[in-house]
Design a protein around this motif. Structure first.
Motif, PDB file in Angstrom:
ATOM      1  N   PRO A 195       0.645  30.454  17.267  1.00 15.69           N
ATOM      2  CA  PRO A 195      -0.536  30.961  16.547  1.00 15.69           C
ATOM      3  C   PRO A 195      -0.178  31.729  15.274  1.00 15.69           C
ATOM      4  O   PRO A 195      -0.951  31.709  14.304  1.00 15.69           O
ATOM      5  CB  PRO A 195      -1.207  31.875  17.578  1.00 15.69           C
ATOM      6  N   TYR A 196       0.980  32.362  15.271  1.00 12.53           N
ATOM      7  CA  TYR A 196       1.337  33.188  14.116  1.00 12.53           C
ATOM      8  C   TYR A 196       1.826  32.352  12.939  1.00 12.53           C
ATOM      9  O   TYR A 196       1.749  32.784  11.786  1.00 12.53           O
ATOM     10  CB  TYR A 196       2.367  34.233  14.542  1.00 12.53           C
ATOM     11  N   PHE A 197       2.325  31.146  13.210  1.00 10.18           N
ATOM     12  CA  PHE A 197       2.595  30.215  12.120  1.00 10.18           C
ATOM     13  C   PHE A 197       1.288  29.835  11.420  1.00 10.18           C
ATOM     14  O   PHE A 197       1.206  29.760  10.193  1.00 10.18           O
ATOM     15  CB  PHE A 197       3.295  28.957  12.644  1.00 10.18           C
ATOM     16  N   LEU A 240      -2.458  30.236   6.726  1.00 10.21           N
ATOM     17  CA  LEU A 240      -3.792  30.455   6.179  1.00 10.21           C
ATOM     18  C   LEU A 240      -3.796  31.588   5.157  1.00 10.21           C
ATOM     19  O   LEU A 240      -4.392  31.475   4.075  1.00 10.21           O
ATOM     20  CB  LEU A 240      -4.771  30.772   7.313  1.00 10.21           C
ATOM     21  N   LEU A 241      -3.117  32.692   5.483  1.00 12.34           N
ATOM     22  CA  LEU A 241      -3.070  33.828   4.577  1.00 12.34           C
ATOM     23  C   LEU A 241      -2.394  33.464   3.267  1.00 12.34           C
ATOM     24  O   LEU A 241      -2.880  33.806   2.174  1.00 12.34           O
ATOM     25  CB  LEU A 241      -2.323  34.987   5.248  1.00 12.34           C
ATOM     26  N   GLY A 242      -1.273  32.752   3.325  1.00 11.61           N
ATOM     27  CA  GLY A 242      -0.564  32.379   2.107  1.00 11.61           C
ATOM     28  C   GLY A 242      -1.328  31.394   1.248  1.00 11.61           C
ATOM     29  O   GLY A 242      -1.358  31.517   0.025  1.00 11.61           O
ATOM     30  N   ALA A 287       2.981  38.658   2.521  1.00  6.01           N
ATOM     31  CA  ALA A 287       2.678  38.836   3.941  1.00  6.01           C
ATOM     32  C   ALA A 287       2.797  37.516   4.693  1.00  6.01           C
ATOM     33  O   ALA A 287       3.264  37.477   5.840  1.00  6.01           O
ATOM     34  CB  ALA A 287       1.279  39.418   4.113  1.00  6.01           C
ATOM     35  N   SER A 288       2.382  36.439   4.057  1.00  7.25           N
ATOM     36  CA  SER A 288       2.504  35.126   4.688  1.00  7.25           C
ATOM     37  C   SER A 288       3.960  34.800   4.983  1.00  7.25           C
ATOM     38  O   SER A 288       4.307  34.344   6.084  1.00  7.25           O
ATOM     39  CB  SER A 288       1.905  34.060   3.768  1.00  7.25           C
ATOM     40  N   THR A 345       3.208  25.310   6.743  1.00  4.85           N
ATOM     41  CA  THR A 345       3.361  26.263   7.840  1.00  4.85           C
ATOM     42  C   THR A 345       2.210  26.134   8.834  1.00  4.85           C
ATOM     43  O   THR A 345       2.403  26.258  10.050  1.00  4.85           O
ATOM     44  CB  THR A 345       3.431  27.697   7.298  1.00  4.85           C
ATOM     45  N   ILE A 346       0.997  25.892   8.318  1.00  8.55           N
ATOM     46  CA  ILE A 346      -0.148  25.674   9.206  1.00  8.55           C
ATOM     47  C   ILE A 346       0.096  24.442  10.083  1.00  8.55           C
ATOM     48  O   ILE A 346      -0.104  24.459  11.306  1.00  8.55           O
ATOM     49  CB  ILE A 346      -1.443  25.509   8.391  1.00  8.55           C
ATOM     50  N   VAL A 347       0.538  23.364   9.444  1.00  8.54           N
ATOM     51  CA  VAL A 347       0.824  22.141  10.194  1.00  8.54           C
ATOM     52  C   VAL A 347       1.900  22.390  11.237  1.00  8.54           C
ATOM     53  O   VAL A 347       1.821  21.911  12.374  1.00  8.54           O
ATOM     54  CB  VAL A 347       1.248  21.018   9.230  1.00  8.54           C
ATOM     55  N   LEU A 348       2.920  23.166  10.857  1.00  9.39           N
ATOM     56  CA  LEU A 348       3.997  23.497  11.779  1.00  9.39           C
ATOM     57  C   LEU A 348       3.453  24.184  13.028  1.00  9.39           C
ATOM     58  O   LEU A 348       3.879  23.897  14.151  1.00  9.39           O
ATOM     59  CB  LEU A 348       5.016  24.394  11.078  1.00  9.39           C
TER      60      LEU A 348
END
Length: 498
Positions: free
Chosen positions: A105-107, A112-114, A141-142, A210-213
């Protein structure tokens, strides 16, 4: 001639084969997807996107916002605030799994943030400096959240198999260096043709990966008592008590571990060595590109300079991996810091333009200066990263490694702020660089002064256990460690759970 050419080819093929065998060894002892995860976070994220962000942001502050170098230096220091919060991200990943998953979930959150932050600063053409700074902090932060997530896996693997600790740091160094090389080579081209804001828009691509990851990576559920499983038989009040108890347990374990001299002494050294190494990068950057006082390097060549630095960083990692990973921590750190201070003198020679006096052109000398600084800087820091992984106790490895990296980030922030204050006190501005040499001299003196602090670094070898055995035993009794917690890619036709 043909025999020489054939020998060089065989040597090159031998190096490539050796590298592939090394990666294959890591993949067998860990997993291929673990290596892939390191590549995506360190290579694509911190390497490529980080280098593109550095060059594009420098030109953005200089040409779009038109700020003074000392102000930019203070702003850049604020990028490290999310990195100071790494213990918080570590606690979240260790103590707050989502549906039993600690990392996936943190990936997604990081990506999303980045992506949102990079898109905002790219699309808003009249963004105030404060709003632009907030977006840049969001990008930072991302990167920090993704870094904590993958570092928790690296720290745990280093603890369970200590022989792999130097290899894993070498892998991270190679991935970040290779990604930075590509990013720096492309950054000058992108800034020249797309402008600083258009280049920053490309930053959204890496968080998207990163989202896809986060969606395609499979992570075995932990064997802990999860909050979701308590919903049927515990009230919300009891759940909150369990959460508070778990966080308190992690904080107590961190405090206890940090109280050992073999932990707080090297941590103090890392903080002081970074804080005293004041950074005057923005003054250098403005001087690099000034058509009157400086060498007036073009946007493309600035990217080439940084790309050469990335290659030098890779060479530094290679030197460490091939020749230095068996030396004791203290000896290696001492000589690496000494060479790092000597390399800073080249920077001083360049600013004073003594290179022209002895007949070395600016374009050639900057390559020498950048290469020497990056190689010695990487050799200086690689053993400290290995040491950091060796200081992490099982059970709270993600949280404690994040705490150590927070200490590093605090040192970097103080270094940036110290450099900004130094530039302001010496009146180094967008057009006045008369005292830039003095700032470089003060920085170099501080680099040599750091040698007096090396006694804080342990004398032990890089494969030896540093923590008392009871520390890890106490943490593992507090939280049962799932030794099968690995990262694997879900097959395309496989079921993906979030």
């Amino acid at each position: 001639m043909e025999s020489n050419s054939g020998g060089k080819k065989r040597k090159a093929f031998g190096l490539v084969r050796e590298a592939l065998e090394w990666v294959q060894m890591l993949s067998q002892r860990l997993s291929p997807t673990f290596v892939m995860g390191v590549f995506l976070v360190y290579g694509v994220g911190q390497g490529f996107s980080g280098s593109l962000f550095k060059v594009s942001a420098d030109y953005y502050w200089k040409d779009v916002q038109k700020l003074q170098p000392s102000t930019v230096q203070l702003y850049v220091a604020l990028y490290f605030i999310p990195w100071l919060l790494k213990p918080l991200w570590g606690i979240l990943t260790d103590a707050f799994p989502v549906r039993g998953y600690r990392r996936r979930p943190y990936f997604v959150i990081s990506g999303l943030l980045g992506a949102l932050s990079a898109s905002a600063v790219s699309l808003a053409w009249t963004l105030p400096p404060a709003a632009a700074l907030a977006c840049f902090i969001g990008v930072s932060a991302s990167l920090a959240i993704a870094d904590v997530t993958i570092d928790a896996c690296i720290a745990k693997s280093s603890i369970l198999d200590r022989d792999l600790a130097p290899h894993l740091q070498s892998l991270c160094g190679f991935c970040s260096g290779a990604g930075a090389l590509v990013g720096y080579l492309a950054s000058g081209f992108f800034v020249h043709h797309l402008g600083p804001q258009g280049s920053l828009g490309l930053m959204a691509l890496s968080p998207a990966l990163t989202i896809v990851l986060g969606f395609v990576i499979y992570e075995n559920r932990t064997n802990d008592l999860h909050i979701e499983k308590q919903l049927d038989d515990l009230t919300k009040h009891k759940i909150s008590q369990a959460v508070v108890e778990r966080v308190g347990m992690a904080i107590r374990s961190m405090y206890q571990t940090m109280s050992y001299p073999q932990v707080w002494k090297p941590s103090l050294y890392m903080l002081l060595s970074l804080a005293l190494n004041v950074t005057i990068h923005e003054g250098h950057f403005y001087w690099y590109t000034d058509p009157k006082a400086g060498p007036a390097f073009s946007q493309e060549f600035v990217g080439v300079i940084y790309a050469i630095g990335a290659v030098a960083s890779l060479i530094g990692v290679l030197i460490y991996h091939k020749a230095l990973k068996d030396y004791p921590f203290r000896n290696l750190v001492f000589y690496a810091q000494l060479l790092y201070g000597v390399s800073g003198l080249l920077d001083l020679i360049f600013i004073l333009r003594w290179n022209l006096v002895i007949g070395i052109p600016d374009y050639f000398f900057v390559v020498i200066e950048e290469s020497a600084t990056r190689i010695t800087g990487k050799i200086r820091w690689m053993p400290m990263m290995v040491l950091s992984t060796q200081l992490c106790p099982l059970g709270i490895e993600g949280t404690f490694f994040a705490l150590l990296m927070c200490i590093d980030s605090l040192g970097i922030l103080l270094s940036r702020w110290g450099g900004g204050v130094l530039l302001r006190l010496l009146h180094v501005t967008r057009t006045d660089f008369r005292n830039l040499w003095l700032a470089a001299l003060i920085r170099d003196i501080l680099r040599f002064a750091i040698l007096a602090l090396v006694f804080l670094v342990p004398k032990t070898g890089q494969y030896e256990q540093l923590l008392p055995s009871e520390v890890s035993q106490e943490n593992t009794t507090c939280e049962k460690v799932d030794h099968e917690e690995t990262l694997e890619l879900v097959p395309i036709n496989g079921k993906t759970e979030v």
